[in-house]
Design a protein around this motif. Structure first.
Motif, PDB file in Angstrom:
ATOM      1  N   ASP A 179       0.969  -1.438  -0.130  1.00  0.00           N
ATOM      2  CA  ASP A 179      -0.019   0.175  -0.041  1.00  0.00           C
ATOM      3  C   ASP A 179       0.937   1.208   0.128  1.00  0.00           C
ATOM      4  OD1 ASP A 179      -2.333  -1.646  -0.109  1.00  0.00           O
ATOM      5  OD2 ASP A 179      -2.550  -1.452   2.120  1.00  0.00           O
ATOM      6  N   ALA A 180       1.884   1.237   0.631  1.00  0.00           N
ATOM      7  CA  ALA A 180       2.707   2.252   0.854  1.00  0.00           C
ATOM      8  C   ALA A 180       3.456   2.696  -0.398  1.00  0.00           C
ATOM      9  CB  ALA A 180       3.610   2.070   2.081  1.00  0.00           C
ATOM     10  N   GLY A 181       3.899   1.487  -1.257  1.00  0.00           N
ATOM     11  CA  GLY A 181       4.603   1.483  -2.201  1.00  0.00           C
ATOM     12  C   GLY A 181       3.749   2.093  -3.367  1.00  0.00           C
ATOM     13  N   GLN A 182       2.390   1.879  -3.425  1.00  0.00           N
ATOM     14  CA  GLN A 182       1.634   2.383  -4.524  1.00  0.00           C
ATOM     15  C   GLN A 182       1.233   3.734  -4.366  1.00  0.00           C
ATOM     16  OE1 GLN A 182      -2.030   0.113  -4.462  1.00  0.00           O
ATOM     17  NE2 GLN A 182      -0.799  -1.887  -5.138  1.00  0.00           N
ATOM     18  N   ALA A 183       1.289   4.053  -2.854  1.00  0.00           N
ATOM     19  CA  ALA A 183       1.120   5.988  -2.603  1.00  0.00           C
ATOM     20  C   ALA A 183       2.234   6.414  -2.997  1.00  0.00           C
ATOM     21  CB  ALA A 183       0.762   5.674  -1.120  1.00  0.00           C
ATOM     22  N   CYS A 184       3.553   5.959  -2.905  1.00  0.00           N
ATOM     23  CA  CYS A 184       4.754   6.543  -3.026  1.00  0.00           C
ATOM     24  C   CYS A 184       4.999   6.651  -4.567  1.00  0.00           C
ATOM     25  CB  CYS A 184       5.911   5.663  -2.615  1.00  0.00           C
ATOM     26  SG  CYS A 184       7.412   6.285  -2.954  1.00  0.00           S
ATOM     27  N   ARG A 185       4.584   5.616  -5.408  1.00  0.00           N
ATOM     28  CA  ARG A 185       4.535   5.562  -6.792  1.00  0.00           C
ATOM     29  C   ARG A 185       3.656   6.940  -7.502  1.00  0.00           C
ATOM     30  NH1 ARG A 185       6.216   0.301  -6.219  1.00  0.00           N
ATOM     31  NH2 ARG A 185       4.038  -0.180  -6.155  1.00  0.00           N
ATOM     32  N   ARG A 186       2.300   6.872  -7.025  1.00  0.00           N
ATOM     33  CA  ARG A 186       1.336   7.869  -7.146  1.00  0.00           C
ATOM     34  C   ARG A 186       1.830   9.342  -6.883  1.00  0.00           C
ATOM     35  NH1 ARG A 186      -2.441   4.282  -4.897  1.00  0.00           N
ATOM     36  NH2 ARG A 186      -2.686   5.496  -2.938  1.00  0.00           N
ATOM     37  N   GLY A 187       2.552   9.439  -5.772  1.00  0.00           N
ATOM     38  CA  GLY A 187       2.912  10.825  -5.250  1.00  0.00           C
ATOM     39  C   GLY A 187       4.183  11.122  -6.332  1.00  0.00           C
ATOM     40  N   LEU A 188       5.050  10.266  -6.435  1.00  0.00           N
ATOM     41  CA  LEU A 188       6.216  10.530  -7.556  1.00  0.00           C
ATOM     42  C   LEU A 188       5.836  11.033  -8.782  1.00  0.00           C
ATOM     43  CD1 LEU A 188       9.011   8.221  -6.369  1.00  0.00           C
ATOM     44  CD2 LEU A 188       8.998  10.570  -5.938  1.00  0.00           C
ATOM     45  N   ARG A 189       4.618  10.361  -9.227  1.00  0.00           N
ATOM     46  CA  ARG A 189       4.134  10.694 -10.613  1.00  0.00           C
ATOM     47  C   ARG A 189       3.716  11.922 -10.557  1.00  0.00           C
ATOM     48  NH1 ARG A 189       1.469   5.723 -10.524  1.00  0.00           N
ATOM     49  NH2 ARG A 189       2.577   3.875 -11.908  1.00  0.00           N
ATOM     50  N   GLU A 190       2.826  12.246  -9.671  1.00  0.00           N
ATOM     51  CA  GLU A 190       2.350  13.773  -9.335  1.00  0.00           C
ATOM     52  C   GLU A 190       3.309  14.890  -9.219  1.00  0.00           C
ATOM     53  OE1 GLU A 190      -0.466  16.366  -6.288  1.00  0.00           O
ATOM     54  OE2 GLU A 190      -0.030  14.036  -5.823  1.00  0.00           O
ATOM     55  N   TYR A 191       4.517  14.458  -8.514  1.00  0.00           N
ATOM     56  CA  TYR A 191       5.683  15.523  -8.361  1.00  0.00           C
ATOM     57  C   TYR A 191       6.319  15.568  -9.588  1.00  0.00           C
ATOM     58  CZ  TYR A 191       9.694  17.477  -6.557  1.00  0.00           C
ATOM     59  OH  TYR A 191      11.077  18.302  -6.511  1.00  0.00           O
ATOM     60  N   THR A 192       6.487  14.607 -10.344  1.00  0.00           N
ATOM     61  CA  THR A 192       7.230  14.744 -11.580  1.00  0.00           C
ATOM     62  C   THR A 192       6.399  15.618 -12.683  1.00  0.00           C
ATOM     63  OG1 THR A 192       8.248  12.670 -11.152  1.00  0.00           O
ATOM     64  CG2 THR A 192       8.531  13.470 -13.487  1.00  0.00           C
ATOM     65  N   ASP A 193       5.066  15.377 -12.834  1.00  0.00           N
ATOM     66  CA  ASP A 193       4.145  16.228 -13.407  1.00  0.00           C
ATOM     67  C   ASP A 193       4.157  17.505 -13.017  1.00  0.00           C
ATOM     68  OD1 ASP A 193       3.479  13.910 -14.883  1.00  0.00           O
ATOM     69  OD2 ASP A 193       1.568  13.593 -13.768  1.00  0.00           O
ATOM     70  N   LEU A 194       4.424  18.033 -11.914  1.00  0.00           N
ATOM     71  CA  LEU A 194       4.186  19.356 -11.367  1.00  0.00           C
ATOM     72  C   LEU A 194       5.731  20.082 -11.993  1.00  0.00           C
ATOM     73  CD1 LEU A 194       2.736  19.141  -7.761  1.00  0.00           C
ATOM     74  CD2 LEU A 194       2.011  20.208  -9.869  1.00  0.00           C
ATOM     75  N   ARG A 195       6.916  19.295 -11.731  1.00  0.00           N
ATOM     76  CA  ARG A 195       8.086  19.699 -12.075  1.00  0.00           C
ATOM     77  C   ARG A 195       8.106  20.185 -13.580  1.00  0.00           C
ATOM     78  NH1 ARG A 195      10.305  22.145  -8.978  1.00  0.00           N
ATOM     79  NH2 ARG A 195      12.522  21.849  -9.874  1.00  0.00           N
ATOM     80  N   LEU A 196       7.657  19.148 -14.594  1.00  0.00           N
ATOM     81  CA  LEU A 196       7.573  19.429 -15.760  1.00  0.00           C
ATOM     82  C   LEU A 196       6.643  20.808 -16.049  1.00  0.00           C
ATOM     83  CD1 LEU A 196       7.367  15.758 -16.920  1.00  0.00           C
ATOM     84  CD2 LEU A 196       9.389  17.418 -17.286  1.00  0.00           C
ATOM     85  N   ALA A 197       5.745  20.726 -15.320  1.00  0.00           N
ATOM     86  CA  ALA A 197       4.630  21.994 -15.522  1.00  0.00           C
ATOM     87  C   ALA A 197       5.388  23.156 -15.094  1.00  0.00           C
ATOM     88  CB  ALA A 197       3.350  21.926 -14.787  1.00  0.00           C
ATOM     89  N   ILE A 198       6.258  23.368 -14.247  1.00  0.00           N
ATOM     90  CA  ILE A 198       7.175  24.432 -13.976  1.00  0.00           C
ATOM     91  C   ILE A 198       7.850  24.795 -15.120  1.00  0.00           C
ATOM     92  CG2 ILE A 198       8.874  25.291 -12.735  1.00  0.00           C
ATOM     93  CD1 ILE A 198       7.777  23.704 -10.168  1.00  0.00           C
TER      94      ILE A 198
END
Length: 259
Positions: free
Chosen positions: A99-118
């Protein structure tokens, strides 16, 4: 943003070129008039100053260009380091509970999308501040996921995930600091002022001799303005023509994460 931070580098260079041409012309005409009024006086009072100002201008141009280019290179390296840190954290999400691993991967996808948006966002302080704030909140949520897992079930694997997430947070702070770092205002003022002083002294020397270099000096003035343009363009991450090309590493990383 620093001095002239809201002005594109091309307009700074063109404005400087026009100002140098005007300063040169005014000094040329004034020196010619003074020379005619002081007939018989063969001394040239500004010859030594012209050479000294030209030398000083060359040194300051080289210093400013080197500073801006070095910071551009640093930003490039930090983008690659950030992509590597995120990639390592992505892999170490597998070391956490399912469960924690899936949440970690979802969070990293979101964070990477935000970095690209910047990187893709326009040069709007309000938009950039919002994206940076969202990135920070995304990192905070990721840290809570990893830290809670490490506390609930202490293990070497959890420690590795914590270390990887800490590296991502460090790279985030370094990227923000690098974006805010520019050539100091004092250096910019000295550079622009020295360009005008050089144009004025050169015009005075040519006017005193009664000889105008119609091709050589304007060409050199254009070259000086070009160096100033590149220096300012290097110093602006989101304004101008020179952009960071290392961001492709982040796009490649995001593609590897899947939808």
């Amino acid at each position: 943003m620093g001095l002239l931070g809201n002005v594109d580098a091309i307009w700074i260079a063109l404005g400087l070129l026009a100002a140098m041409l005007v300063a040169h012309e005014i000094s040329f005409r004034r020196a010619g008039r003074v020379r005619r009024e002081s007939a018989g006086d063969e001394d040239e009072p500004s010859t030594g100053l012209e050479s000294a100002v030209s030398l000083l201008l060359g040194l300051l141009l080289a210093f400013s260009f080197s500073m801006a280019a070095g910071r551009y290179e640093q930003r490039q390296d930090l983008v690659i380091a950030e992509a590597n840190a995120i990639g390592t954290a992505w892999l170490r999400c597998d070391l956490l509970a399912p469960d924690a691993g899936q949440a970690c991967r979802r969070g990293l996808r979101e964070y990477t999308d935000l970095r690209l948006a910047i990187y893709e966002a326009p040069d709007d302080p309000a938009v950039l501040a919002d994206l940076v704030g969202r990135s920070q909140r995304s990192l905070d949520a990721l840290w809570r996921v990893v830290a809670e897992q490490a506390v609930a079930a202490p293990s070497p694997n959890g420690s590795l995930a914590v270390q990887a997430m800490n590296d991502v947070i460090d790279r985030h702070g370094e990227r923000i600091a690098a974006y805010r770092r520019h050539v100091p205002d004092e250096v910019i003022l000295m550079l622009l002022g020295l360009c005008l002083a050089w144009a004025a002294f050169t015009g005075h020397a040519q006017g005193w001799m009664g000889r105008r270099y119609r091709l050589g000096w304007p060409v050199f003035a254009v070259l000086v303005a070009l160096v100033v343009f590149i220096t300012f363009d290097f110093d602006r991450q989101k304004r101008g023509f020179i952009r960071l090309d290392a961001t492709q590493s982040l796009y490649d990383l995001r593609d590897s994460m899947g939808p």
